[in-house]
Each structure stands twice: as structure tokens, then as C-alpha cells.
Design an enzyme around this catalytic site. Structure first.
Site, PDB file in Angstrom:
ATOM      1  N   PHE A  79      42.623  37.339  48.442  1.00  0.00           N
ATOM      2  CA  PHE A  79      41.699  36.790  47.437  1.00  0.00           C
ATOM      3  C   PHE A  79      42.047  37.216  46.011  1.00  0.00           C
ATOM      4  O   PHE A  79      41.341  36.876  45.064  1.00  0.00           O
ATOM      5  CB  PHE A  79      40.253  37.183  47.775  1.00  0.00           C
ATOM      6  CG  PHE A  79      40.044  38.672  47.934  1.00  0.00           C
ATOM      7  CD1 PHE A  79      39.841  39.491  46.832  1.00  0.00           C
ATOM      8  CD2 PHE A  79      40.060  39.258  49.199  1.00  0.00           C
ATOM      9  CE1 PHE A  79      39.650  40.855  46.969  1.00  0.00           C
ATOM     10  CE2 PHE A  79      39.873  40.625  49.356  1.00  0.00           C
ATOM     11  CZ  PHE A  79      39.667  41.429  48.225  1.00  0.00           C
TER      12      PHE A  79
ATOM     13  N   GLU B   6      39.814  52.880  34.031  1.00  0.00           N
ATOM     14  CA  GLU B   6      39.165  51.621  33.641  1.00  0.00           C
ATOM     15  C   GLU B   6      38.542  51.728  32.246  1.00  0.00           C
ATOM     16  O   GLU B   6      38.617  50.780  31.462  1.00  0.00           O
ATOM     17  CB  GLU B   6      38.126  51.225  34.692  1.00  0.00           C
ATOM     18  CG  GLU B   6      38.804  50.785  35.995  1.00  0.00           C
ATOM     19  CD  GLU B   6      37.863  50.583  37.169  1.00  0.00           C
ATOM     20  OE1 GLU B   6      38.359  50.208  38.250  1.00  0.00           O
ATOM     21  OE2 GLU B   6      36.640  50.797  37.034  1.00  0.00           O
TER      22      GLU B   6
ATOM     23  N   HIS C  74      30.702  44.904  38.514  1.00  0.00           N
ATOM     24  CA  HIS C  74      31.751  45.839  38.942  1.00  0.00           C
ATOM     25  C   HIS C  74      31.357  47.255  38.542  1.00  0.00           C
ATOM     26  O   HIS C  74      30.790  47.466  37.473  1.00  0.00           O
ATOM     27  CB  HIS C  74      33.079  45.494  38.263  1.00  0.00           C
ATOM     28  CG  HIS C  74      34.059  46.631  38.314  1.00  0.00           C
ATOM     29  ND1 HIS C  74      34.862  46.864  39.406  1.00  0.00           N
ATOM     30  CD2 HIS C  74      34.319  47.632  37.439  1.00  0.00           C
ATOM     31  CE1 HIS C  74      35.586  47.957  39.187  1.00  0.00           C
ATOM     32  NE2 HIS C  74      35.276  48.446  37.998  1.00  0.00           N
TER      33      HIS C  74
ATOM     34  N   ASN D 288      29.713  38.420  43.117  1.00  0.00           N
ATOM     35  CA  ASN D 288      28.786  39.545  43.303  1.00  0.00           C
ATOM     36  C   ASN D 288      28.380  40.231  41.995  1.00  0.00           C
ATOM     37  O   ASN D 288      27.949  41.372  41.986  1.00  0.00           O
ATOM     38  CB  ASN D 288      29.338  40.528  44.353  1.00  0.00           C
ATOM     39  CG  ASN D 288      30.648  41.150  43.934  1.00  0.00           C
ATOM     40  OD1 ASN D 288      31.136  40.913  42.837  1.00  0.00           O
ATOM     41  ND2 ASN D 288      31.212  41.981  44.799  1.00  0.00           N
TER      42      ASN D 288
ATOM     43  N   THR E 194      29.688  45.836  48.503  1.00  0.00           N
ATOM     44  CA  THR E 194      30.535  44.778  47.923  1.00  0.00           C
ATOM     45  C   THR E 194      30.062  43.377  48.317  1.00  0.00           C
ATOM     46  O   THR E 194      29.989  42.486  47.473  1.00  0.00           O
ATOM     47  CB  THR E 194      31.994  44.975  48.415  1.00  0.00           C
ATOM     48  OG1 THR E 194      32.384  46.314  48.113  1.00  0.00           O
ATOM     49  CG2 THR E 194      32.933  43.996  47.749  1.00  0.00           C
TER      50      THR E 194
ATOM     51  N   LYS F 138      30.176  40.671  35.518  1.00  0.00           N
ATOM     52  CA  LYS F 138      31.220  39.656  35.639  1.00  0.00           C
ATOM     53  C   LYS F 138      30.712  38.308  35.091  1.00  0.00           C
ATOM     54  O   LYS F 138      29.507  38.154  34.833  1.00  0.00           O
ATOM     55  CB  LYS F 138      31.616  39.536  37.120  1.00  0.00           C
ATOM     56  CG  LYS F 138      32.186  40.838  37.712  1.00  0.00           C
ATOM     57  CD  LYS F 138      32.531  40.651  39.194  1.00  0.00           C
ATOM     58  CE  LYS F 138      32.875  41.966  39.862  1.00  0.00           C
ATOM     59  NZ  LYS F 138      33.185  41.790  41.306  1.00  0.00           N
TER      60      LYS F 138
ATOM     61  N   ARG G 273      23.225  43.907  43.731  1.00  0.00           N
ATOM     62  CA  ARG G 273      23.802  42.789  44.502  1.00  0.00           C
ATOM     63  C   ARG G 273      22.858  42.315  45.601  1.00  0.00           C
ATOM     64  O   ARG G 273      22.780  41.115  45.892  1.00  0.00           O
ATOM     65  CB  ARG G 273      25.142  43.218  45.104  1.00  0.00           C
ATOM     66  CG  ARG G 273      26.269  43.325  44.065  1.00  0.00           C
ATOM     67  CD  ARG G 273      27.494  43.993  44.660  1.00  0.00           C
ATOM     68  NE  ARG G 273      28.643  44.032  43.774  1.00  0.00           N
ATOM     69  CZ  ARG G 273      29.669  44.872  43.933  1.00  0.00           C
ATOM     70  NH1 ARG G 273      29.663  45.745  44.941  1.00  0.00           N
ATOM     71  NH2 ARG G 273      30.679  44.849  43.095  1.00  0.00           N
TER      72      ARG G 273
ATOM     73  N   TYR H 109      42.331  44.833  38.423  1.00  0.00           N
ATOM     74  CA  TYR H 109      42.233  44.826  39.894  1.00  0.00           C
ATOM     75  C   TYR H 109      43.577  45.107  40.563  1.00  0.00           C
ATOM     76  O   TYR H 109      43.802  44.680  41.700  1.00  0.00           O
ATOM     77  CB  TYR H 109      41.682  43.474  40.371  1.00  0.00           C
ATOM     78  CG  TYR H 109      40.161  43.366  40.301  1.00  0.00           C
ATOM     79  CD1 TYR H 109      39.333  44.351  40.880  1.00  0.00           C
ATOM     80  CD2 TYR H 109      39.540  42.284  39.700  1.00  0.00           C
ATOM     81  CE1 TYR H 109      37.951  44.249  40.831  1.00  0.00           C
ATOM     82  CE2 TYR H 109      38.148  42.177  39.664  1.00  0.00           C
ATOM     83  CZ  TYR H 109      37.368  43.166  40.232  1.00  0.00           C
ATOM     84  OH  TYR H 109      35.991  43.058  40.203  1.00  0.00           O
TER      85      TYR H 109
ATOM     86  N   ARG I 190      27.292  53.141  41.785  1.00  0.00           N
ATOM     87  CA  ARG I 190      27.691  52.302  42.926  1.00  0.00           C
ATOM     88  C   ARG I 190      26.507  52.060  43.869  1.00  0.00           C
ATOM     89  O   ARG I 190      26.397  51.018  44.503  1.00  0.00           O
ATOM     90  CB  ARG I 190      28.836  52.960  43.707  1.00  0.00           C
ATOM     91  CG  ARG I 190      30.096  53.202  42.880  1.00  0.00           C
ATOM     92  CD  ARG I 190      31.090  52.101  42.984  1.00  0.00           C
ATOM     93  NE  ARG I 190      31.582  51.902  44.323  1.00  0.00           N
ATOM     94  CZ  ARG I 190      32.462  50.954  44.647  1.00  0.00           C
ATOM     95  NH1 ARG I 190      32.919  50.114  43.723  1.00  0.00           N
ATOM     96  NH2 ARG I 190      32.875  50.827  45.883  1.00  0.00           N
TER      97      ARG I 190
HETATM   98  P1  GTP Z   1      34.168  45.993  42.279  1.00  0.00           P
HETATM   99  O1  GTP Z   1      33.094  46.880  41.763  1.00  0.00           O
HETATM  100  O2  GTP Z   1      34.151  44.597  41.687  1.00  0.00           O
HETATM  101  O3  GTP Z   1      35.539  46.643  42.227  1.00  0.00           O
HETATM  102  O4  GTP Z   1      33.786  45.755  43.811  1.00  0.00           O
HETATM  103  P2  GTP Z   1      33.903  46.787  44.996  1.00  0.00           P
HETATM  104  O5  GTP Z   1      34.514  48.079  44.537  1.00  0.00           O
HETATM  105  O6  GTP Z   1      32.558  46.834  45.649  1.00  0.00           O
HETATM  106  O7  GTP Z   1      34.921  46.032  45.964  1.00  0.00           O
HETATM  107  P3  GTP Z   1      36.532  45.989  45.903  1.00  0.00           P
HETATM  108  O8  GTP Z   1      37.043  46.829  44.782  1.00  0.00           O
HETATM  109  O9  GTP Z   1      37.034  46.229  47.273  1.00  0.00           O
HETATM  110  O10 GTP Z   1      36.772  44.467  45.572  1.00  0.00           O
HETATM  111  C1  GTP Z   1      36.774  43.996  44.235  1.00  0.00           C
HETATM  112  C2  GTP Z   1      36.124  42.634  44.178  1.00  0.00           C
HETATM  113  O11 GTP Z   1      36.906  41.721  44.935  1.00  0.00           O
HETATM  114  C3  GTP Z   1      34.740  42.563  44.819  1.00  0.00           C
HETATM  115  O12 GTP Z   1      33.716  42.930  43.939  1.00  0.00           O
HETATM  116  C4  GTP Z   1      34.639  41.111  45.193  1.00  0.00           C
HETATM  117  O13 GTP Z   1      34.218  40.323  44.091  1.00  0.00           O
HETATM  118  C5  GTP Z   1      36.074  40.756  45.526  1.00  0.00           C
HETATM  119  N1  GTP Z   1      36.259  40.793  46.984  1.00  0.00           N
HETATM  120  C6  GTP Z   1      36.320  41.892  47.777  1.00  0.00           C
HETATM  121  N2  GTP Z   1      36.487  41.552  49.061  1.00  0.00           N
HETATM  122  C7  GTP Z   1      36.534  40.193  49.058  1.00  0.00           C
HETATM  123  C8  GTP Z   1      36.708  39.209  50.087  1.00  0.00           C
HETATM  124  O14 GTP Z   1      36.845  39.516  51.273  1.00  0.00           O
HETATM  125  N3  GTP Z   1      36.705  37.900  49.684  1.00  0.00           N
HETATM  126  C9  GTP Z   1      36.571  37.533  48.382  1.00  0.00           C
HETATM  127  N4  GTP Z   1      36.576  36.229  48.053  1.00  0.00           N
HETATM  128  N5  GTP Z   1      36.405  38.414  47.406  1.00  0.00           N
HETATM  129  C10 GTP Z   1      36.388  39.717  47.742  1.00  0.00           C
HETATM  130 MG    MG Z   2      36.282  48.176  43.427  1.00  0.00          MG
END
Ligand code: GTP
Ligand code: MG
Length: 151
Positions: free
Chosen positions: A57, A126, A115, A112, A91, A9, A102, A49, A85
Site C-alpha cells: 500500500f 519526524e 499520524h 485513518n 491503526t 492527514k 480513530r 513513510y 498513540r
Molecule cells: P501512522 O501513525 O500513520 O504511522 O499509522 P500507524 O503507526 O498506526 O501505522 P503504520 O505506521 O503501520 O502505517 C502507516 C499508515 O499506513 C497507516 O496509518 C495507514 O494509513 C496505512 N496503512 C497501514 N496498514 C495498511 C493496510 O493494510 N492497508 C492500507 N491501505 N493502508 C495501510
Molecule cells: Mg506509523
């Protein structure tokens, strides 16, 4: 062979973490089959997303993803979706284990740095969203017989 979509990112790119992150996937034995640096538009970020569109968020997340260059990649290997992952970590970097990307390199959930696709269907979607078919290569690496054995 299994493939996954991995993206560094804008925060990971700006913080100079590209080589560090690529090295972790390479050293594990995964194979890079597509890579490009792009700044997505906000509507592209919303597509990426889309399953989070009801979350509070979501808007900030899409603004952030479209705020600068993203390093989009496709990695290939046995179990790469799930293990990718694992390399990435939880996350929320406050909960990611040390030793994960991370866990070692990020502090807060909104920044973080990386992705990774969360399953076979999202990986396929994707990869198709970010890459044209001709941008994804297919090749045999010399390492494969040492990584996987021949029988
Ligand atoms: P990705 O690999 O980026 O998809 O992350 P993930 O699969 O571990 O998490 P998820 O798909 O649930 O969320 C996508 C992204 O949204 C995360 O990587 C975070 O950057 C953001 N995100 C998730 N939960 C939160 C939250 O509670 N607050 C905020 N500000 N951002 C969040
Ligand atoms: Mg995700």
C-alpha cells in the site's frame, strides 16, 4: 520534556476535524509547541513513510498523504509519544477502541485521519523532517504546575 510529531492527514483536514483533534490533545494536558498546514510533495511523503516502502500500500499511501493539506504539529508532555498513540487508537479504525480518535472518527485503515510517531527515535526524526529548529517553540504554560505539581 518529551516531544512527538502528530499530523492530521488530508482526510482529517478535509473533514473539518482539526479543532476536534487538537482539543483532545489540549484537554489531556499536552502542550502544542509547533504547528503548520502544508501539502507535502510525493517524495516528501515517501521520506516520511520510508520504513513502509516494501508494503503493497506504500505508493497509494504516499499519493494520499501528498493529495492535500496536512496539519503538522509537535506536542510536548510527559509520556506524550506513547499516550499520544493511545489517544489516536489502533491503526485500523475497525479495531480502534471507541473513545480514541480513530475509533470515534474514522472507518477504514487507508483513511485513518491522523499520524503519530511510534517511538522516541522516530519522533526525533519526524520532527526534524517536518520542522526547521526555529519553527519549534519552547515555552512554559501556566497550567504546568497544576498538571505536574511542584514537588
Ligand atoms: P501512522 O501513525 O500513520 O504511522 O499509522 P500507524 O503507526 O498506526 O501505522 P503504520 O505506521 O503501520 O502505517 C502507516 C499508515 O499506513 C497507516 O496509518 C495507514 O494509513 C496505512 N496503512 C497501514 N496498514 C495498511 C493496510 O493494510 N492497508 C492500507 N491501505 N493502508 C495501510
Ligand atoms: Mg506509523
Amino acid at each position: 520534556m518529551e516531544r512527538t510529531f502528530i499530523a492530521i492527514k488530508p482526510d482529517g483536514v478535509q473533514r473539518g476535524l482539526i479543532s476536534e483533534i487538537i482539543a483532545r490533545f489540549e484537554r489531556k494536558g499536552f502542550k502544542l509547541v509547533a504547528i503548520k498546514l502544508v501539502t507535502p510533495t510525493k517524495s516528501f511523503a515517501q521520506k516520511h513513510y520510508h520504513d513502509l516502502k516494501e508494503r503493497p500500500f506504500f505508493d497509494g499511501l504516499c499519493d494520499f498523504l501528498s493529495s492535500g493539506p496536512v496539519l503538522a504539529m509537535v506536542w510536548e508532555g510527559e509520556g506524550v509519544i506513547k499516550y499520544g498513540r493511545k489517544l489516536i487508537g489502533a491503526t485500523d479504525p475497525q479495531k480502534s477502541e471507541p473513545g480514541t480518535i480513530r475509533g470515534d472518527l474514522a472507518v477504514v485503515v487507508g483513511r485513518n485521519i491522523i499520524h503519530g510517531s511510534d517511538g522516541p527515535e522516530t519522533a526525533k526524526d519526524e520532527i526534524n523532517l517536518w520542522f526547521k529548529p526555529e519553527e519549534v517553540t519552547s515555552y512554559t504554560s501556566n497550567q504546568e504546575k497544576w498538571l505536574y505539581g511542584e514537588n
